[in-house]
Design a protein around this motif. Sequence first.
Motif, PDB file in Angstrom:
ATOM      1  N   ARG A   1       5.084   3.160  -8.612  1.00 38.30           N
ATOM      2  CA  ARG A   1       3.626   3.029  -8.780  1.00 38.30           C
ATOM      3  C   ARG A   1       3.241   1.638  -9.235  1.00 38.30           C
ATOM      4  O   ARG A   1       2.264   1.063  -8.765  1.00 38.30           O
ATOM      5  CB  ARG A   1       3.146   4.015  -9.842  1.00 38.30           C
ATOM      6  CG  ARG A   1       2.715   5.329  -9.327  1.00 38.30           C
ATOM      7  CD  ARG A   1       1.822   6.077 -10.293  1.00 38.30           C
ATOM      8  NE  ARG A   1       2.129   6.027 -11.691  1.00 38.30           N
ATOM      9  CZ  ARG A   1       2.935   6.857 -12.350  1.00 38.30           C
ATOM     10  NH1 ARG A   1       3.560   7.818 -11.702  1.00 38.30           N
ATOM     11  NH2 ARG A   1       3.116   6.748 -13.646  1.00 38.30           N
ATOM     12  N   ALA A   2       4.030   1.099 -10.152  1.00 38.63           N
ATOM     13  CA  ALA A   2       3.703  -0.207 -10.726  1.00 38.63           C
ATOM     14  C   ALA A   2       3.724  -1.322  -9.682  1.00 38.63           C
ATOM     15  O   ALA A   2       3.094  -2.360  -9.869  1.00 38.63           O
ATOM     16  CB  ALA A   2       4.679  -0.519 -11.854  1.00 38.63           C
ATOM     17  N   LEU A   3       4.441  -1.087  -8.577  1.00 41.50           N
ATOM     18  CA  LEU A   3       4.529  -2.131  -7.537  1.00 41.50           C
ATOM     19  C   LEU A   3       3.390  -2.042  -6.522  1.00 41.50           C
ATOM     20  O   LEU A   3       3.178  -2.963  -5.734  1.00 41.50           O
ATOM     21  CB  LEU A   3       5.868  -2.003  -6.794  1.00 41.50           C
ATOM     22  CG  LEU A   3       7.148  -2.268  -7.602  1.00 41.50           C
ATOM     23  CD1 LEU A   3       8.377  -1.836  -6.811  1.00 41.50           C
ATOM     24  CD2 LEU A   3       7.242  -3.748  -7.963  1.00 41.50           C
ATOM     25  N   LEU A   4       2.679  -0.913  -6.515  1.00 41.74           N
ATOM     26  CA  LEU A   4       1.679  -0.670  -5.456  1.00 41.74           C
ATOM     27  C   LEU A   4       0.337  -1.300  -5.783  1.00 41.74           C
ATOM     28  O   LEU A   4      -0.179  -1.146  -6.890  1.00 41.74           O
ATOM     29  CB  LEU A   4       1.507   0.835  -5.241  1.00 41.74           C
ATOM     30  CG  LEU A   4       2.764   1.606  -4.816  1.00 41.74           C
ATOM     31  CD1 LEU A   4       2.502   3.114  -4.851  1.00 41.74           C
ATOM     32  CD2 LEU A   4       3.207   1.165  -3.424  1.00 41.74           C
TER      33      LEU A   4
ATOM     34  N   GLY B   1       5.397   8.298   1.565  1.00 39.32           N
ATOM     35  CA  GLY B   1       6.355   9.335   1.197  1.00 39.32           C
ATOM     36  C   GLY B   1       5.807  10.309   0.170  1.00 39.32           C
ATOM     37  O   GLY B   1       4.819  10.023  -0.515  1.00 39.32           O
ATOM     38  N   ILE B   2       6.492  11.451   0.034  1.00 33.13           N
ATOM     39  CA  ILE B   2       5.973  12.543  -0.810  1.00 33.13           C
ATOM     40  C   ILE B   2       6.007  12.218  -2.313  1.00 33.13           C
ATOM     41  O   ILE B   2       5.154  12.683  -3.047  1.00 33.13           O
ATOM     42  CB  ILE B   2       6.747  13.874  -0.571  1.00 33.13           C
ATOM     43  CG1 ILE B   2       8.272  13.679  -0.652  1.00 33.13           C
ATOM     44  CG2 ILE B   2       6.356  14.502   0.753  1.00 33.13           C
ATOM     45  CD1 ILE B   2       9.083  14.978  -0.571  1.00 33.13           C
TER      46      ILE B   2
ATOM     47  N   ILE C   1       0.849  -1.194   0.000  1.00 32.25           N
ATOM     48  CA  ILE C   1       0.000   0.000   0.000  1.00 32.25           C
ATOM     49  C   ILE C   1       0.882   1.240   0.000  1.00 32.25           C
ATOM     50  O   ILE C   1       1.805   1.353   0.811  1.00 32.25           O
ATOM     51  CB  ILE C   1      -0.886   0.008   1.261  1.00 32.25           C
ATOM     52  CG1 ILE C   1      -1.758  -1.243   1.267  1.00 32.25           C
ATOM     53  CG2 ILE C   1      -1.760   1.258   1.327  1.00 32.25           C
ATOM     54  CD1 ILE C   1      -2.257  -1.585   2.634  1.00 32.25           C
ATOM     55  N   GLY C   2       0.611   2.169  -0.912  1.00 32.02           N
ATOM     56  CA  GLY C   2       1.384   3.407  -0.976  1.00 32.02           C
ATOM     57  C   GLY C   2       0.566   4.563  -0.417  1.00 32.02           C
ATOM     58  O   GLY C   2      -0.597   4.734  -0.789  1.00 32.02           O
ATOM     59  N   ILE C   3       1.168   5.324   0.495  1.00 29.61           N
ATOM     60  CA  ILE C   3       0.479   6.487   1.058  1.00 29.61           C
ATOM     61  C   ILE C   3       1.309   7.727   0.737  1.00 29.61           C
ATOM     62  O   ILE C   3       2.416   7.899   1.248  1.00 29.61           O
ATOM     63  CB  ILE C   3       0.260   6.310   2.573  1.00 29.61           C
ATOM     64  CG1 ILE C   3      -0.557   5.041   2.797  1.00 29.61           C
ATOM     65  CG2 ILE C   3      -0.426   7.555   3.162  1.00 29.61           C
ATOM     66  CD1 ILE C   3      -1.082   4.829   4.162  1.00 29.61           C
TER      67      ILE C   3
ATOM     68  N   ALA D   1      -3.805   8.256  -7.753  1.00 30.80           N
ATOM     69  CA  ALA D   1      -4.315   7.625  -6.523  1.00 30.80           C
ATOM     70  C   ALA D   1      -5.623   6.875  -6.771  1.00 30.80           C
ATOM     71  O   ALA D   1      -6.442   7.289  -7.585  1.00 30.80           O
ATOM     72  CB  ALA D   1      -4.522   8.693  -5.454  1.00 30.80           C
ATOM     73  N   ASP D   2      -5.792   5.752  -6.059  1.00 33.16           N
ATOM     74  CA  ASP D   2      -7.083   5.047  -6.071  1.00 33.16           C
ATOM     75  C   ASP D   2      -8.037   5.721  -5.093  1.00 33.16           C
ATOM     76  O   ASP D   2      -9.243   5.724  -5.277  1.00 33.16           O
ATOM     77  CB  ASP D   2      -6.879   3.591  -5.627  1.00 33.16           C
ATOM     78  CG  ASP D   2      -5.897   2.848  -6.503  1.00 33.16           C
ATOM     79  OD1 ASP D   2      -6.079   2.865  -7.727  1.00 33.16           O
ATOM     80  OD2 ASP D   2      -4.925   2.272  -5.961  1.00 33.16           O
TER      81      ASP D   2
END
Length: 206
Positions: free
Chosen positions: A122-125, A112-113, A8-10, A180-181
């Motif tokens: 992005r492709a890994l998230l 992270g920013i 999960i990317g935040i 973003a989703d």
Amino acid sequence: MKNKTLLIGISGGTGSGKSTVTKKLVELIKEENVAVIEEDSYYKDQSNISFEERVKTNYDHPFAFDNKLLIEHLKDLKSGKSIEKPLYDFELHNRKKETLLVEAKEVVILEGILILSEEEIRALLDIKVFVDTDSDVRIIRRILRDIKERGRSLDSVIYQYMKTVRPAHLQFIEPSKKYADIIIPEGGYNDVAIDLIYQKIKSIIE
Ligand code: ADP
Ligand code: C5P
Ligand code: MG
């Protein structure tokens, strides 16, 4: 549990509440089930230059990060391997000497920013979140936090914000919101949004 790591990317601007949202998700998911990777940990090592020079580095530009190592570590965690995560010292503007062993878990949170502005990250998230907070609120939060926790003066926070933080936000971070989703308004205390993301995580890992 399905035999797969959920990454999960935040993301979001400085002071938006990324680290606070991450902390609250970790409390909900339970520490033993989740690994956290802060993009800050992957600022390039700057031991070769003086403190005076390190203060002048642009920490909001993609060049400041060792993305090669970050991507390698994300792939390792996704394939079940543990990593030695670098640690960062905001007061010294440099990587610490010690690292932290991070074991692969069923959920990995990357915060992270600039994580959504990098195509390869992005492709890994699996789930991409952007914490969206107005810039006046973000700078006020950052002034308070950086003076209290990162050893900064009011003048230095304001100077850095105008010189590098704001331009990089407009150039790289704000445009990455479109990837973003989910967009969380206001950040750390948006319990409804945090709980919705937690429910989604639970439905995938259980
Ligand atoms: P980021 O990691 O995006 O820079 P933080 O999570 O560190 O942001 O939040 C910046 C500061 O604002 C911290 O001191 C934090 O406690 C505070 N904060 C975070 N979310 C909120 C909120 N919703 N309301 C008020 N203060 C907040
Ligand atoms: O938690 P937050 O998103 O605010 O962390 C990223 C910010 O940390 C960046 O905006 C960058 O300007 C700041 N930073 C700093 N000094 C460093 C490294 C990063 O002020 N040495
Ligand atoms: Mg943070």
